[in-house]
Each structure stands twice: as structure tokens, then as C-alpha cells.
Design a protein around this motif. Structure first.
Motif, short mmCIF file in Angstrom:
data_model
loop_
_atom_site.label_atom_id
_atom_site.label_comp_id
_atom_site.label_asym_id
_atom_site.label_seq_id
_atom_site.Cartn_x
_atom_site.Cartn_y
_atom_site.Cartn_z
N VAL A 49 0.85 -1.12 0.07
CA VAL A 49 0.00 0.08 0.04
C VAL A 49 0.68 1.35 0.09
N GLY A 50 1.93 1.15 0.81
CA GLY A 50 2.84 2.26 0.82
C GLY A 50 3.61 2.51 -0.38
N GLY A 51 4.07 1.44 -1.10
CA GLY A 51 4.62 1.57 -2.28
C GLY A 51 3.67 2.07 -3.59
N VAL A 52 2.49 1.73 -3.55
CA VAL A 52 1.54 2.08 -4.43
C VAL A 52 1.16 3.45 -4.34
N CYS A 53 1.10 3.92 -3.06
CA CYS A 53 0.80 5.41 -2.80
C CYS A 53 1.89 6.26 -3.18
N GLY A 54 3.13 5.58 -2.99
CA GLY A 54 4.25 6.49 -3.50
C GLY A 54 4.38 6.51 -5.14
N LEU A 55 3.85 5.41 -5.66
CA LEU A 55 3.78 5.51 -7.23
C LEU A 55 2.88 6.46 -7.70
N GLY A 56 1.58 6.55 -6.98
CA GLY A 56 0.70 7.60 -7.14
C GLY A 56 1.10 9.00 -7.20
N LEU A 57 1.98 9.47 -6.00
CA LEU A 57 2.48 10.42 -5.91
C LEU A 57 3.50 11.05 -6.87
N PHE A 58 4.18 9.81 -7.26
CA PHE A 58 5.19 10.32 -8.42
C PHE A 58 4.50 10.38 -9.67
N LEU A 59 3.35 9.87 -9.98
CA LEU A 59 2.97 10.10 -11.26
C LEU A 59 2.49 11.50 -11.35
N THR A 60 2.18 12.20 -10.22
CA THR A 60 1.54 13.43 -10.24
C THR A 60 2.49 14.61 -10.52
N ASP A 61 3.78 14.03 -10.38
CA ASP A 61 4.95 14.76 -10.53
C ASP A 61 6.27 13.91 -10.83
N ARG A 62 6.41 13.73 -12.02
CA ARG A 62 7.45 12.86 -12.59
C ARG A 62 8.76 13.27 -12.31
N SER A 63 9.00 14.34 -11.91
CA SER A 63 10.38 14.87 -11.84
C SER A 63 10.76 14.76 -10.19
N ASP A 64 9.91 13.98 -9.38
CA ASP A 64 10.12 13.77 -8.03
C ASP A 64 10.63 12.39 -7.96
N TRP A 65 12.06 12.20 -8.22
CA TRP A 65 12.46 10.65 -8.17
C TRP A 65 12.75 10.28 -6.87
N LEU A 66 12.93 11.00 -5.93
CA LEU A 66 13.08 10.46 -4.52
C LEU A 66 11.88 9.72 -3.91
N VAL A 67 10.56 10.13 -4.43
CA VAL A 67 9.18 9.77 -4.00
C VAL A 67 9.32 8.16 -4.82
N LEU A 68 9.58 8.41 -5.93
CA LEU A 68 9.78 7.00 -6.98
C LEU A 68 10.87 6.03 -6.13
N LEU A 69 11.97 6.48 -5.72
CA LEU A 69 12.93 5.61 -4.92
C LEU A 69 12.21 5.02 -3.54
N ALA A 70 11.48 6.04 -2.87
CA ALA A 70 10.89 5.47 -1.72
C ALA A 70 9.83 4.24 -2.19
N ALA A 71 9.35 4.70 -3.10
CA ALA A 71 7.89 3.54 -3.43
C ALA A 71 8.72 2.16 -3.98
N TYR A 72 9.88 2.11 -4.48
CA TYR A 72 10.53 1.16 -4.98
C TYR A 72 11.25 0.35 -3.92
N ILE A 73 11.77 1.11 -2.75
CA ILE A 73 12.33 0.32 -1.66
C ILE A 73 11.24 -0.32 -0.89
N LEU A 74 9.70 0.27 -0.80
CA LEU A 74 8.73 -0.43 -0.14
C LEU A 74 8.34 -1.61 -0.77
N LEU A 75 8.13 -1.37 -1.94
CA LEU A 75 7.73 -2.66 -2.97
C LEU A 75 8.71 -3.79 -3.07
N ALA A 76 10.08 -3.32 -2.87
CA ALA A 76 11.16 -4.32 -3.11
C ALA A 76 11.13 -5.14 -1.72
N ILE A 77 11.03 -4.46 -0.60
CA ILE A 77 10.81 -5.10 0.79
C ILE A 77 9.61 -6.19 0.74
N ALA A 78 8.54 -5.55 0.15
CA ALA A 78 7.30 -6.30 0.32
C ALA A 78 7.47 -7.59 -0.50
#
Length: 217
Positions: free
Chosen positions: A45-74
Motif C-alpha cells: 500500500v505504501g509503495g502504490v501510494c508512492g507511485l501515485g504521488l510520483f505520477l503527479t510529478d514525474r520529476s520527483d525521483w526521491l518519491v519513486l525511490l521510496a516507493a521502489y524500496i517499499l515494494l522491493a521489501i514487500a
């Protein structure tokens, strides 16, 4: 400035959500047992929310990285819960999961080639784990693999820029050492046979390609 503030707000929002969910799970865990799939669901859920936030602004790569970390751990927790992969495969997954962000940075900006160094190193170590634990390969063959893995970047640099000929010196030394270990294990005959098969297939494909224009004529 306002754009930077918006990025900071999204990052705070994502991590706050994750911290609250993890805190709630830890609190509930004091009273009842929390299974691994609950953690998988929360992290997903946290990773999907992070991806959603990234899609609102695709220049925010830190949010994408955070989402990736959460999904990778999941995914890691899910794989361990299913228990259908050996330990070495899980170790390789962790190494490759760490390597992927470095590779992604290079793909995004090819001028920042140095990001390939940690990505390649992690992938090479993953290969060692597979050979040593999964395939049960002899130590001499593992050493040969390591030598070739070290030599490969030097040859790549030379191929990209022929003026950097001196890269062939350390690359050639490492490759020669690796070749020595292959000879010691009598693996050179196998590689030679594979090379001949590959050369034959290449010659066959090339012959067909040359024949097609003649047939058309």
C-alpha cells in the motif's frame, strides 16, 4: 521554490503514512501475532501510494525511490513467506534489487556513467553467489569468473574509446589469470566447443542473409 516545497510535502506525506502504518502494526503485534502477509500488504500500500504521488510529478525521483524500496521489501517478505526459493536466490534478489536504482539513474542520464559501477559490482557479486551456492561450481571456476568480471569493464572502456588503449593492460592481465584457472579445470575445452558452435551458427545466419538478395535478383 513552491515546486520544491510541493516535492517535500509529498515525501513527508508518504513517509508519514508508512510510519503510521508500521507503528500501528507494531502496536497490534504486542497483543496478537501479525503474519508476514500483513506486512506485505502494508508495504505494498505504501509503495502504490508512492507511485501515485510520483505520477503527479514525474520529476520527483526521491518519491519513486521510496516507493521502489517499499515494494522491493514487500516482495522479499512475500518470497520468504512462500519459501519456494533457496537462500542463495533470495540473496541474489536482494543484490539485484539494490543494483536496479543505480542502473535506472544511468538509463535516465547516460552521461552519469559512474552509476554503472555499483550496479555492475552488485550484479557480479550476485553471479558469484549463484555459482558458489546454487550451482555448486568448483572454486577455480568461481575465481575465473571473478577475474573475467573484473576484466570486462576495462574492455568495455576500450571498445567505447579506442584511444584509451592502456585499459587493455589490466583487462588483459585479469582475463589471462581467469583463462589460467579455466585451463586448470579443463573447462577450456567446453568453452572452445561452445565457441565453435556459436561461430557455426553465426556463419549460417550470415550465409542466409547473403543468399536472400541473390534470390530476389
Amino acid at each position: 521554490v513552491e515546486k520544491m516545497k510541493a516535492k517535500g510535502t509529498k515525501q513527508i506525506l508518504l513517509w508519514s503514512l508508512v510510519l503510521i502504518l508500521v507503528g500501528l502494526l507494531l502496536l497490534v503485534g504486542q497483543f496478537i501475532e501479525v503474519g508476514p502477509w500483513v506486512w506485505v500488504a502494508v508495504l505494498t500500500v505504501g509503495g502504490v501510494c508512492g507511485l501515485g504521488l510520483f505520477l503527479t510529478d514525474r520529476s520527483d525521483w526521491l518519491v519513486l525511490l521510496a516507493a521502489y524500496i517499499l515494494l522491493a521489501i514487500a516482495v522479499l517478505i512475500a518470497v520468504e513467506a512462500l519459501d519456494f526459493l533457496p537462500d542463495e536466490a533470495i540473496s541474489v534478489y536482494v543484490l539485484l534489487a539494490i543494483a536496479c536504482p543505480f542502473l535506472a539513474v544511468y538509463i535516465r542520464n547516460r552521461s552519469q556513467w559512474w552509476w554503472l559501477i555499483p550496479a555492475y559490482t552488485l550484479a557480479a557479486v550476485g553471479g558469484v553467489v549463484i555459482l558458489a551456492e546454487g550451482a555448486g561450481v568448483n572454486e577455480n571456476l568461481i575465481t575465473a569468473y571473478v577475474m573475467f568480471a573484473i576484466a570486462a569493464p576495462f574492455f568495455v572502456v576500450y571498445v567505447r574509446d579506442r584511444s584509451q588503449w592502456w585499459f587493455l593492460i589490466p583487462g588483459g592481465i585479469m582475463a589471462a589469470i581467469g583463462l589460467g584457472f579455466l585451463i586448470a579445470e579443463n573447462a577450456l575445452a567446453v568453452l572452445g566447443a561452445l565457441a565453435l558452435i556459436g561461430l557455426g551458427l553465426w556463419s549460417l545466419v550470415r550465409g542466409f542473409r547473403r543468399k536472400e538478395p541473390a534470390d530476389d535478383a
